[in-house]
Design an enzyme around this catalytic site. Structure first.
Site, PDB file in Angstrom:
ATOM      1  N   HIS A  11     -37.834  27.536  25.848  1.00  0.00           N
ATOM      2  CA  HIS A  11     -38.774  28.572  25.372  1.00  0.00           C
ATOM      3  C   HIS A  11     -39.546  28.085  24.152  1.00  0.00           C
ATOM      4  CE1 HIS A  11     -36.974  31.554  28.055  1.00  0.00           C
ATOM      5  NE2 HIS A  11     -35.822  31.026  27.696  1.00  0.00           N
ATOM      6  N   ASP A  69     -36.052  24.377  13.064  1.00  0.00           N
ATOM      7  CA  ASP A  69     -34.836  25.159  12.916  1.00  0.00           C
ATOM      8  C   ASP A  69     -35.292  26.556  12.565  1.00  0.00           C
ATOM      9  OD1 ASP A  69     -31.939  25.086  13.119  1.00  0.00           O
ATOM     10  OD2 ASP A  69     -31.981  25.809  11.062  1.00  0.00           O
ATOM     11  N   PHE A 150     -37.420  34.997  24.291  1.00  0.00           N
ATOM     12  CA  PHE A 150     -36.003  34.619  24.368  1.00  0.00           C
ATOM     13  C   PHE A 150     -35.268  35.176  23.152  1.00  0.00           C
ATOM     14  CE2 PHE A 150     -35.636  31.272  21.074  1.00  0.00           C
ATOM     15  CZ  PHE A 150     -36.973  31.058  20.779  1.00  0.00           C
ATOM     16  N   GLY A 151     -33.963  34.904  23.110  1.00  0.00           N
ATOM     17  CA  GLY A 151     -33.163  35.237  21.927  1.00  0.00           C
ATOM     18  C   GLY A 151     -33.240  36.711  21.540  1.00  0.00           C
ATOM     19  N   TYR A 152     -33.570  36.931  20.280  1.00  0.00           N
ATOM     20  CA  TYR A 152     -33.588  38.298  19.740  1.00  0.00           C
ATOM     21  C   TYR A 152     -34.912  39.023  20.015  1.00  0.00           C
ATOM     22  CZ  TYR A 152     -29.528  36.432  17.196  1.00  0.00           C
ATOM     23  OH  TYR A 152     -28.328  35.859  16.890  1.00  0.00           O
ATOM     24  N   ARG A 179     -42.710  30.794  14.390  1.00  0.00           N
ATOM     25  CA  ARG A 179     -42.898  29.456  14.965  1.00  0.00           C
ATOM     26  C   ARG A 179     -44.380  29.135  15.102  1.00  0.00           C
ATOM     27  NH1 ARG A 179     -39.872  30.266  18.524  1.00  0.00           N
ATOM     28  NH2 ARG A 179     -38.091  29.434  17.380  1.00  0.00           N
TER      29      ARG A 179
HETATM   30  P1  ITT Z   1     -32.734  23.579  19.373  1.00  0.00           P
HETATM   31  O1  ITT Z   1     -31.793  23.422  18.188  1.00  0.00           O
HETATM   32  O2  ITT Z   1     -32.403  22.639  20.497  1.00  0.00           O
HETATM   33  O3  ITT Z   1     -34.156  23.533  18.966  1.00  0.00           O
HETATM   34  P2  ITT Z   1     -31.721  26.293  19.454  1.00  0.00           P
HETATM   35  O4  ITT Z   1     -32.015  27.465  20.332  1.00  0.00           O
HETATM   36  O5  ITT Z   1     -30.271  25.954  19.251  1.00  0.00           O
HETATM   37  O6  ITT Z   1     -32.533  25.035  20.016  1.00  0.00           O
HETATM   38  P3  ITT Z   1     -31.939  26.832  16.611  1.00  0.00           P
HETATM   39  O7  ITT Z   1     -30.753  26.003  16.244  1.00  0.00           O
HETATM   40  O8  ITT Z   1     -33.183  26.696  15.773  1.00  0.00           O
HETATM   41  O9  ITT Z   1     -32.438  26.527  18.092  1.00  0.00           O
HETATM   42  O10 ITT Z   1     -31.498  28.336  16.668  1.00  0.00           O
HETATM   43  C1  ITT Z   1     -32.464  29.297  16.714  1.00  0.00           C
HETATM   44  C2  ITT Z   1     -31.864  30.603  17.230  1.00  0.00           C
HETATM   45  O11 ITT Z   1     -32.516  31.672  16.510  1.00  0.00           O
HETATM   46  C3  ITT Z   1     -32.216  30.806  18.699  1.00  0.00           C
HETATM   47  O12 ITT Z   1     -31.194  30.354  19.547  1.00  0.00           O
HETATM   48  C4  ITT Z   1     -32.408  32.305  18.760  1.00  0.00           C
HETATM   49  O13 ITT Z   1     -31.150  32.930  18.863  1.00  0.00           O
HETATM   50  C5  ITT Z   1     -33.007  32.630  17.399  1.00  0.00           C
HETATM   51  N1  ITT Z   1     -34.480  32.541  17.434  1.00  0.00           N
HETATM   52  C6  ITT Z   1     -35.268  31.610  16.826  1.00  0.00           C
HETATM   53  N2  ITT Z   1     -36.564  31.812  17.104  1.00  0.00           N
HETATM   54  C7  ITT Z   1     -36.603  32.887  17.907  1.00  0.00           C
HETATM   55  C8  ITT Z   1     -37.660  33.572  18.541  1.00  0.00           C
HETATM   56  O14 ITT Z   1     -38.915  33.159  18.474  1.00  0.00           O
HETATM   57  N3  ITT Z   1     -37.344  34.631  19.268  1.00  0.00           N
HETATM   58  C9  ITT Z   1     -36.073  35.055  19.393  1.00  0.00           C
HETATM   59  N4  ITT Z   1     -35.023  34.452  18.856  1.00  0.00           N
HETATM   60  C10 ITT Z   1     -35.270  33.366  18.109  1.00  0.00           C
END
Ligand code: ITT
Length: 198
Positions: A11, A69, A150-152, A179
């Site tokens: 994503h 990050d 994705f995520g939150y 981002r």
């Molecule tokens: P990489 O380290 O491989 O880049 P990751 O998903 O583990 O991938 P991070 O260590 O930066 O990335 O963790 C970021 C987390 O924060 C991610 O897994 C989500 O849970 C949350 N997050 C970050 N940006 C987000 C977004 O744009 N929308 C929703 N959740 C987000």
């Protein structure tokens, strides 16, 4: 020029690839390689962790790298989950289990649950280290809305918006997101320094 985005997150890759479409950058991700370095993200700040990602990836492939990050900081939780956003609900965390844990933790607090997404984006080519940070303020809502992102994203409503980040398009998210802001600024700095071209 080839740049590796030091991420395995599809994503994030989609979002950032879109932002670099108007440049001469051919953006790769760790998913393009069968052999990958082990990245140990053990710092306490987004900036330091993004530097660890790009240094590890540059040292491994000898190809310039960008990395991100990022995470969510919630006021009522004193900034948690912060740099632990990906693993908030434990080693086998999923986006779903993280969201569930967050909503559970917030049950004891009154609304609004003010929060902010933060993204530190870093470039490294063995020489130059360039970092840009982006933030997006908003609030965590109790119900899940939307299928995008994705995520939150389904439980995060940006300030001044009625929709969650999961209810808007990738292009719209890129315009306002942590981002989007961090990588747009990083792109601008790379152009100004003559490292990449439009
Ligand atoms: P990489 O380290 O491989 O880049 P990751 O998903 O583990 O991938 P991070 O260590 O930066 O990335 O963790 C970021 C987390 O924060 C991610 O897994 C989500 O849970 C949350 N997050 C970050 N940006 C987000 C977004 O744009 N929308 C929703 N959740 C987000």
């Amino acid at each position: 020029m080839k740049i590796i985005f030091a991420t395995g997150n599809k994503h994030k890759f989609e979002e950032v690839k879109k932002l670099f479409e108007d440049t001469d950058v051919e953006l790769l991700s760790l998913n393009d390689f069968s052999v990958k370095p082990n990245i140990i993200e053990d710092a306490e700040t987004f900036e330091e962790n993004s530097l660890i990602k790009v240094k590890t990836v540059f040292d491994f492939y000898q190809i310039p790298a960008i990395g991100d990050d990022s995470g969510l900081t919630v006021e009522q939780l004193n900034g948690a989950p912060g740099v632990y956003s990906a693993r908030y609900s434990g080693a086998n965390a999923t986006y779903e289990s993280n969201n569930k844990k967050l909503l559970k933790e917030l049950e004891k607090f009154p609304q609004p649950h003010k929060a902010a997404f933060v993204c530190a984006a870093t470039y490294y080519d063995g020489n130059a280290v360039i970092t840009a940070v982006g933030r997006l303020k908003g609030e965590i809502i109790k119900e899940y809305r939307g299928q995008n992102g994705f995520g939150y994203d389904p439980i995060f409503k940006p300030e001044g918006y009625e929709k969650t980040l999961a209810e808007i398009t990738l292009e719209e998210k890129n315009k306002i997101s942590h981002r989007g802001k961090a990588f747009s600024e990083l792109k601008q700095l790379l152009i100004e320094k003559g490292i990449i071209d439009r």
